[in-house]
Design a protein around this motif. Structure first.
Motif, short mmCIF file in Angstrom:
data_model
loop_
_atom_site.label_atom_id
_atom_site.label_comp_id
_atom_site.label_asym_id
_atom_site.label_seq_id
_atom_site.Cartn_x
_atom_site.Cartn_y
_atom_site.Cartn_z
N VAL A 208 1.04 -0.96 -0.04
CA VAL A 208 -0.04 -0.19 -0.35
C VAL A 208 0.89 1.27 0.04
O VAL A 208 1.78 1.16 0.64
CB VAL A 208 -0.36 0.71 1.42
CG1 VAL A 208 -1.45 1.17 1.13
CG2 VAL A 208 -1.65 -1.02 1.10
N THR A 209 0.55 1.68 -1.14
CA THR A 209 1.48 3.15 -1.38
C THR A 209 0.90 4.28 -0.66
O THR A 209 2.00 5.40 -0.28
CB THR A 209 2.69 3.10 -2.48
OG1 THR A 209 1.16 3.29 -3.53
CG2 THR A 209 2.80 1.68 -2.91
N THR A 210 -0.12 5.24 -0.93
CA THR A 210 -0.53 6.29 -0.66
C THR A 210 -1.90 5.96 0.02
O THR A 210 -1.90 5.40 0.94
CB THR A 210 -1.87 6.37 -2.14
OG1 THR A 210 -2.78 5.58 -2.48
CG2 THR A 210 -1.07 5.95 -3.61
N ALA A 211 -1.73 8.08 0.28
CA ALA A 211 -2.79 8.35 0.97
C ALA A 211 -4.06 7.28 1.22
O ALA A 211 -4.45 6.87 2.57
CB ALA A 211 -2.28 9.25 1.48
N ARG A 214 -3.44 4.02 2.52
CA ARG A 214 -3.28 3.73 3.67
C ARG A 214 -4.73 3.32 4.56
O ARG A 214 -5.73 2.68 5.01
CB ARG A 214 -2.70 3.97 4.37
CG ARG A 214 -1.27 3.70 3.73
CD ARG A 214 0.03 4.79 4.69
NE ARG A 214 -0.22 6.35 4.51
CZ ARG A 214 0.39 6.92 3.86
NH1 ARG A 214 0.82 6.24 2.07
NH2 ARG A 214 0.70 8.49 3.47
N TYR A 215 -5.83 4.53 4.41
CA TYR A 215 -7.28 4.29 4.42
C TYR A 215 -7.68 3.46 4.54
O TYR A 215 -8.28 3.06 5.34
CB TYR A 215 -8.08 5.93 3.77
CG TYR A 215 -9.05 6.10 4.18
CD1 TYR A 215 -9.21 6.71 5.92
CD2 TYR A 215 -9.81 5.75 3.58
CE1 TYR A 215 -10.93 6.71 6.17
CE2 TYR A 215 -11.43 5.94 3.99
CZ TYR A 215 -11.61 6.30 5.15
OH TYR A 215 -13.09 6.13 5.58
N GLU A 216 -7.84 3.10 2.87
CA GLU A 216 -8.50 2.09 2.49
C GLU A 216 -8.32 0.92 3.73
O GLU A 216 -8.79 -0.18 4.20
CB GLU A 216 -8.80 1.65 1.53
CG GLU A 216 -9.45 2.60 0.13
CD GLU A 216 -11.33 2.30 0.61
OE1 GLU A 216 -11.90 1.46 0.24
OE2 GLU A 216 -11.60 2.91 1.13
N ALA A 445 -9.53 12.45 4.48
CA ALA A 445 -10.43 10.95 4.33
C ALA A 445 -11.83 10.85 3.81
O ALA A 445 -12.46 10.63 3.61
CB ALA A 445 -9.32 9.80 3.58
N HIS A 446 -12.11 10.79 5.82
CA HIS A 446 -13.53 9.71 6.58
C HIS A 446 -14.30 10.78 5.63
O HIS A 446 -15.78 10.57 5.92
CB HIS A 446 -12.46 9.83 7.65
CG HIS A 446 -14.35 8.90 8.55
ND1 HIS A 446 -14.87 7.99 8.43
CD2 HIS A 446 -14.40 9.13 9.66
CE1 HIS A 446 -15.63 7.50 8.86
NE2 HIS A 446 -16.21 8.63 10.20
N ARG A 447 -13.93 12.11 6.09
CA ARG A 447 -15.49 13.35 5.85
C ARG A 447 -14.96 12.61 4.34
O ARG A 447 -16.75 13.07 4.10
CB ARG A 447 -14.57 14.80 6.27
CG ARG A 447 -14.20 14.71 7.15
CD ARG A 447 -15.76 14.71 8.24
NE ARG A 447 -16.77 13.71 8.67
CZ ARG A 447 -16.44 12.99 9.30
NH1 ARG A 447 -15.70 12.91 10.39
NH2 ARG A 447 -17.40 11.76 9.70
#
Length: 486
Positions: A208-211, A214-216, A445-447
């Motif tokens: 996992v490389t992107t922000a 990482r959120y997912e 990301a959550h918002r």
């Protein structure tokens, strides 16, 4: 049928042909379940309930959290706890089916399959449904069914289901990679012949490389967490994704509804539940998914998921509400949302009145008033969390509209967005030990996740001219659905 009175003064029945649990099977009380009055009652389950245990049941369960099926009494108690979601099968269930009884069905369109096929046990049958790929799929093993023009994932899965000759079918999407010993933990559950579907945990495919990646990895809607569960509408695990699920062919009929282009997996789960089948989530089995992480595609997928709520709400009345509130929790939350001097006293008074009324129904407990206050406090806190989540996700257009016209509402919305986002990060920060996501990135990301899903939800409801997916229900509202075609 043999009735055995074990719980709450009612009779618990087990069916020797279908509902019987295998001897030697162990069940473990759910870690979220709370014991009241020294084990005289259990609080928890799916959906949450209070279950009184008669002395025979307390003696069988003992002081520990585990029960072994050894005779009709222990079998009946185990069945009751499992069906209430108060306990889950422990690893090592005897008598389950073998890998040779499984057909793996993979729908694919223009995607390589090598990494997926390398993980499949040699004992399973394989059917790949080529849904109109530009280059026809060829296999070294198994069968290929080709659609010359794309018909969609549901039609492809159904074609594979119809071609299967085994009693079990494992649906796997082409963008997943099963991890380790993934199939056997699922097969164990089918030693209970009343179980029609078992699903693994869906985790992120590394690296996992992107922000957003990482959120997912810690917050994907496909990942239903590390705890086992009974799959039940309006509970912690109310659905499982079709990216990976094991089903009995005798239970699922013709399979997925091909008219549904979103939420067809939730629809299948709800139909199986309506037909009286038992469904289980087993996180010991892990299947990695190649999550979408390009910003546009990611947000569009979240909105797309939201559009599925309207057709589900129409087909399965009361099964997929944004909120489940009792009248007293709704009144207490409304008082708190008003943000007036009287808000907290009114909410406290409503809660106290609800606790007093509840205590009159808990006379079997040694301390009914104390237990009632505890239960009412849990009910109110759960309702506050639900309302906060709904205002930020399902009903954010209403919250934003209120904020535009009221400074008080604006302050409350900003505070809720920050508090809920940071609390969500804290709760999910360790879900993937290989990923570190800072709280600010998670919050943003959550918002966006909530805004996209809510937008899709409202668009779907408006397009269907049906507000059912936006309306709360009471805890006593029955869930109504349709069973699978036979």
């Amino acid at each position: 049928m043999a009735p055995v009175g074990l719980v709450g003064g009612t009779s618990v029945c087990w069916d020797s042909a279908v509902g019987e649990l295998p001897l030697g099977m162990r069940v473990v009380v759910d870690r979220r379940a709370r014991r009241l009055d020294g084990g005289a009652a259990l609080l928890g389950g799916a959906p949450p309930r209070l279950v009184h245990l008669v002395p025979k049941a307390r003696a069988l369960l003992g002081a520990g959290n585990e029960l072994t099926v050894a005779d009709p009494l222990s079998r009946a108690l185990a069945r009751t706890l499992l069906d209430a979601g108060l306990a889950h099968p422990a690893p090592g269930i005897p008598g389950g089916p073998t890998r040779s009884e499984v057909t793996v069905v993979v729908p694919v369109k223009d995607r390589p399959l090598d990494r997926l096929l390398a993980t499949l046990p040699p004992e399973v049958d394989l059917v790949v449904v080529d849904d109109g790929s530009a280059e026809p799929v060829t296999l070294a093993r198994g069968r290929v069914i080709r659609h010359e023009t794309a018909r969609g994932p549901s039609a492809s899965r159904n074609a594979g289901l119809a071609a299967a000759t085994t009693p079990l079918v494992m649906f796997l999407d082409s963008d997943v990679v099963p991890q380790g010993d993934w199939l056997d933990p699922l097969l164990e559950h089918l030693a209970d012949r009343s179980v029609a579907l078992v699903a693994p945990r869906i985790v992120a495919l590394h690296p996992v490389t992107t922000a957003l990646g990482r959120y997912e990895a810690v917050r994907s809607s496909l990942d239903l967490g590390p705890d086992p569960a009974l799959i039940v509408p309006r509970s912690r695990v109310a659905y499982v994704p079709s990216a990976a699920m094991l089903v009995r062919t005798s239970a699922v009929g013709t399979g997925f509804d091909e008219a549904m282009h979103v939420a067809e997996d939730v629809d299948l789960v709800l139909r199986l539940h309506a037909a009286g089948h038992r469904l289980r989530y087993e996180p010991r089995a892990r299947v990695a998914h190649d999550h979408r992480t390009a910003p546009k595609a990611w947000a569009a997928r979240k909105a797309f998921y939201g559009t599925g709520a309207a057709p589900l709400a129409r087909r399965h009345v009361g099964s997929v509400p944004p909120l489940v509130l009792s009248p007293w929790t709704a009144a207490a939350c409304a008082a708190l949302l008003a943000q007036r001097r009287w808000s907290v006293p009114v909410a406290a008074a409503v809660t106290a009145a609800a606790a007093l009324r509840l205590s009159r129904k808990l006379t079997r407990l040694a301390h009914p008033r104390r237990s009632a206050m505890e239960l009412a406090g849990l009910g109110l806190s759960g309702a506050v969390v639900q309302v906060g989540n709904a205002l930020l996700r399902h009903h954010w257009p209403i919250a934003v509209g209120a904020a535009l016209g009221s400074r008080r509402a604006r302050r409350a919305l900003v505070a809720a967005a920050l508090v809920e986002g940071l609390a969500d990060w804290w709760l999910h920060r360790d879900r993937d030990p290989q990923v570190h996501l800072d709280p600010l990135t998670h919050l943003v990301a959550h918002r966006i996740d909530d805004l996209a899903y809510g937008a899709g939800l409202w668009w779907g409801a408006l397009r269907a001219c049906d507000p059912a997916a936006l309306l709360p229900v009471g805890p006593g509202t029955p869930s109504k659905g349709v069973a699978p075609d036979r």
